[in-house]
Write a protein that holds these residues in place. Sequence first.
Motif, PDB file in Angstrom:
ATOM      1  N   LYS A 106      80.447  43.118 -43.274  1.00  0.00           N
ATOM      2  CA  LYS A 106      81.437  42.615 -42.320  1.00  0.00           C
ATOM      3  C   LYS A 106      80.797  42.226 -40.994  1.00  0.00           C
ATOM      4  N   ASP A 107      80.152  43.184 -40.354  1.00  0.00           N
ATOM      5  CA  ASP A 107      79.566  42.928 -39.046  1.00  0.00           C
ATOM      6  C   ASP A 107      78.200  42.256 -39.191  1.00  0.00           C
ATOM      7  N   PHE A 108      77.782  41.575 -38.123  1.00  0.00           N
ATOM      8  CA  PHE A 108      76.488  40.915 -38.119  1.00  0.00           C
ATOM      9  C   PHE A 108      75.422  41.842 -37.531  1.00  0.00           C
ATOM     10  N   ASP A 109      74.245  41.781 -38.118  1.00  0.00           N
ATOM     11  CA  ASP A 109      73.093  42.540 -37.645  1.00  0.00           C
ATOM     12  C   ASP A 109      72.352  41.653 -36.646  1.00  0.00           C
ATOM     13  N   LYS A 110      72.573  41.876 -35.362  1.00  0.00           N
ATOM     14  CA  LYS A 110      72.034  40.997 -34.326  1.00  0.00           C
ATOM     15  C   LYS A 110      70.509  41.025 -34.274  1.00  0.00           C
ATOM     16  N   GLU A 111      69.928  42.201 -34.465  1.00  0.00           N
ATOM     17  CA  GLU A 111      68.472  42.292 -34.402  1.00  0.00           C
ATOM     18  C   GLU A 111      67.827  41.609 -35.596  1.00  0.00           C
ATOM     19  N   ALA A 112      68.346  41.866 -36.798  1.00  0.00           N
ATOM     20  CA  ALA A 112      67.816  41.203 -37.989  1.00  0.00           C
ATOM     21  C   ALA A 112      68.005  39.688 -37.884  1.00  0.00           C
ATOM     22  N   SER A 113      69.125  39.257 -37.322  1.00  0.00           N
ATOM     23  CA  SER A 113      69.376  37.826 -37.131  1.00  0.00           C
ATOM     24  C   SER A 113      68.379  37.221 -36.151  1.00  0.00           C
ATOM     25  N   LEU A 114      68.055  37.966 -35.102  1.00  0.00           N
ATOM     26  CA  LEU A 114      67.065  37.518 -34.127  1.00  0.00           C
ATOM     27  C   LEU A 114      65.704  37.332 -34.795  1.00  0.00           C
ATOM     28  N   PHE A 115      65.294  38.319 -35.586  1.00  0.00           N
ATOM     29  CA  PHE A 115      64.008  38.230 -36.284  1.00  0.00           C
ATOM     30  C   PHE A 115      64.023  37.089 -37.303  1.00  0.00           C
ATOM     31  N   ASN A 116      65.174  36.885 -37.924  1.00  0.00           N
ATOM     32  CA  ASN A 116      65.303  35.802 -38.898  1.00  0.00           C
ATOM     33  C   ASN A 116      65.156  34.440 -38.222  1.00  0.00           C
ATOM     34  N   TRP A 117      65.682  34.307 -37.001  1.00  0.00           N
ATOM     35  CA  TRP A 117      65.526  33.060 -36.243  1.00  0.00           C
ATOM     36  C   TRP A 117      64.042  32.792 -36.006  1.00  0.00           C
ATOM     37  N   LEU A 118      63.305  33.811 -35.614  1.00  0.00           N
ATOM     38  CA  LEU A 118      61.867  33.659 -35.381  1.00  0.00           C
ATOM     39  C   LEU A 118      61.147  33.284 -36.673  1.00  0.00           C
ATOM     40  N   LEU A 119      61.565  33.892 -37.771  1.00  0.00           N
ATOM     41  CA  LEU A 119      60.950  33.605 -39.068  1.00  0.00           C
ATOM     42  C   LEU A 119      61.212  32.165 -39.496  1.00  0.00           C
ATOM     43  N   ASN A 120      62.450  31.718 -39.373  1.00  0.00           N
ATOM     44  CA  ASN A 120      62.805  30.368 -39.808  1.00  0.00           C
ATOM     45  C   ASN A 120      62.053  29.295 -39.031  1.00  0.00           C
ATOM     46  N   ARG A 121      61.655  29.604 -37.820  1.00  0.00           N
ATOM     47  CA  ARG A 121      60.917  28.636 -36.999  1.00  0.00           C
ATOM     48  C   ARG A 121      59.424  28.913 -36.990  1.00  0.00           C
ATOM     49  N   LYS A 122      58.993  29.777 -37.904  1.00  0.00           N
ATOM     50  CA  LYS A 122      57.577  30.095 -38.125  1.00  0.00           C
ATOM     51  C   LYS A 122      56.910  30.685 -36.890  1.00  0.00           C
ATOM     52  N   ILE A 123      57.717  31.363 -36.073  1.00  0.00           N
ATOM     53  CA  ILE A 123      57.164  32.084 -34.928  1.00  0.00           C
ATOM     54  C   ILE A 123      56.574  33.409 -35.409  1.00  0.00           C
ATOM     55  N   ILE A 124      57.123  33.959 -36.485  1.00  0.00           N
ATOM     56  CA  ILE A 124      56.557  35.125 -37.157  1.00  0.00           C
ATOM     57  C   ILE A 124      56.434  34.812 -38.642  1.00  0.00           C
ATOM     58  N   LYS A 125      55.669  35.640 -39.363  1.00  0.00           N
ATOM     59  CA  LYS A 125      55.485  35.484 -40.806  1.00  0.00           C
ATOM     60  C   LYS A 125      56.501  36.340 -41.549  1.00  0.00           C
ATOM     61  N   ILE A 126      56.625  36.088 -42.858  1.00  0.00           N
ATOM     62  CA  ILE A 126      57.568  36.843 -43.676  1.00  0.00           C
ATOM     63  C   ILE A 126      57.207  38.326 -43.676  1.00  0.00           C
ATOM     64  N   GLU A 127      55.903  38.644 -43.682  1.00  0.00           N
ATOM     65  CA  GLU A 127      55.506  40.053 -43.644  1.00  0.00           C
ATOM     66  C   GLU A 127      55.849  40.687 -42.300  1.00  0.00           C
ATOM     67  N   HIS A 128      55.823  39.893 -41.234  1.00  0.00           N
ATOM     68  CA  HIS A 128      56.213  40.406 -39.923  1.00  0.00           C
ATOM     69  C   HIS A 128      57.701  40.774 -39.915  1.00  0.00           C
ATOM     70  N   TYR A 129      58.493  39.924 -40.546  1.00  0.00           N
ATOM     71  CA  TYR A 129      59.940  40.180 -40.602  1.00  0.00           C
ATOM     72  C   TYR A 129      60.210  41.520 -41.280  1.00  0.00           C
ATOM     73  N   ALA A 130      59.567  41.764 -42.419  1.00  0.00           N
ATOM     74  CA  ALA A 130      59.748  43.031 -43.131  1.00  0.00           C
ATOM     75  C   ALA A 130      59.269  44.205 -42.289  1.00  0.00           C
ATOM     76  N   GLN A 131      58.136  44.039 -41.620  1.00  0.00           N
ATOM     77  CA  GLN A 131      57.602  45.105 -40.770  1.00  0.00           C
ATOM     78  C   GLN A 131      58.536  45.410 -39.611  1.00  0.00           C
ATOM     79  N   LEU A 132      59.118  44.377 -39.029  1.00  0.00           N
ATOM     80  CA  LEU A 132      60.025  44.578 -37.897  1.00  0.00           C
ATOM     81  C   LEU A 132      61.273  45.351 -38.312  1.00  0.00           C
TER      82      LEU A 132
END
Length: 220
Positions: A106-132
């Motif tokens: 139901k609710d949105f995960d703001k932090e995960a969404s923030l990290f996902n934004w960085l991932l989608n724009r290749k500011i971080i790597k997929i492994e960074h997203y999992a680590q975060l």
Amino acid sequence: MFDTREGIDVNFYERLQDKEKLRKELLLVTLFITLYENFKSNWEEEILVFYANGSKFENGKFIYEFTKLNYNNPNAFEDCDFIKDKEAENKYRTEVCRQIKKANGKDFDKEASLFNWLLNRKIIKIEHYAQLLEIRNLRNQLGHELDDILNDEFPCDLSLKIKQLIDIRKYSSKEWFISIELPISGEAQCDDNGNIIIPEAVFSSSEISYDLLYDALFDF
């Protein structure tokens, strides 16, 4: 184990005997949480600035806003007559804050969404997203269950997680500069095909500070 006669947790009492070890562990907890919160707040502000179309200086700091000229006023520009830009604000909230939902669906995960934004724009790597996400969960555990952790061993090697955070911060800062800041800077140079030339060395003073801090703490 708990001594009901004295009201003392025996494990915690034993841990107090090695005060230097406990002091270092608590220092690592403090540094770990601080680094994570700093990482998160830094990217929240950077991305907000990226989307925001207005700002003002108030109480010693910049406040970023979503505003536009009031086109109902023919002299809006001269009058500095701005109104709320709901469309721009909704775009920011949709693209940055409302991409990943929490486990309840139901609710949105703001932090995960923030990290996902960085991932989608290749500011971080997929492994960074999992680590975060792992780091975020550990930060919450340390923040909410510290009493229990003090009576037992800490859940993981915090020095490793701190190193991961520093590495992600350094990588993301570099990629942000290359992808977002450099193309619109007056210092960007292009090759014969019109492609931006990436400088050989890209680093910031904060990166050097983090490296020195890590070296001082871990003799790395």
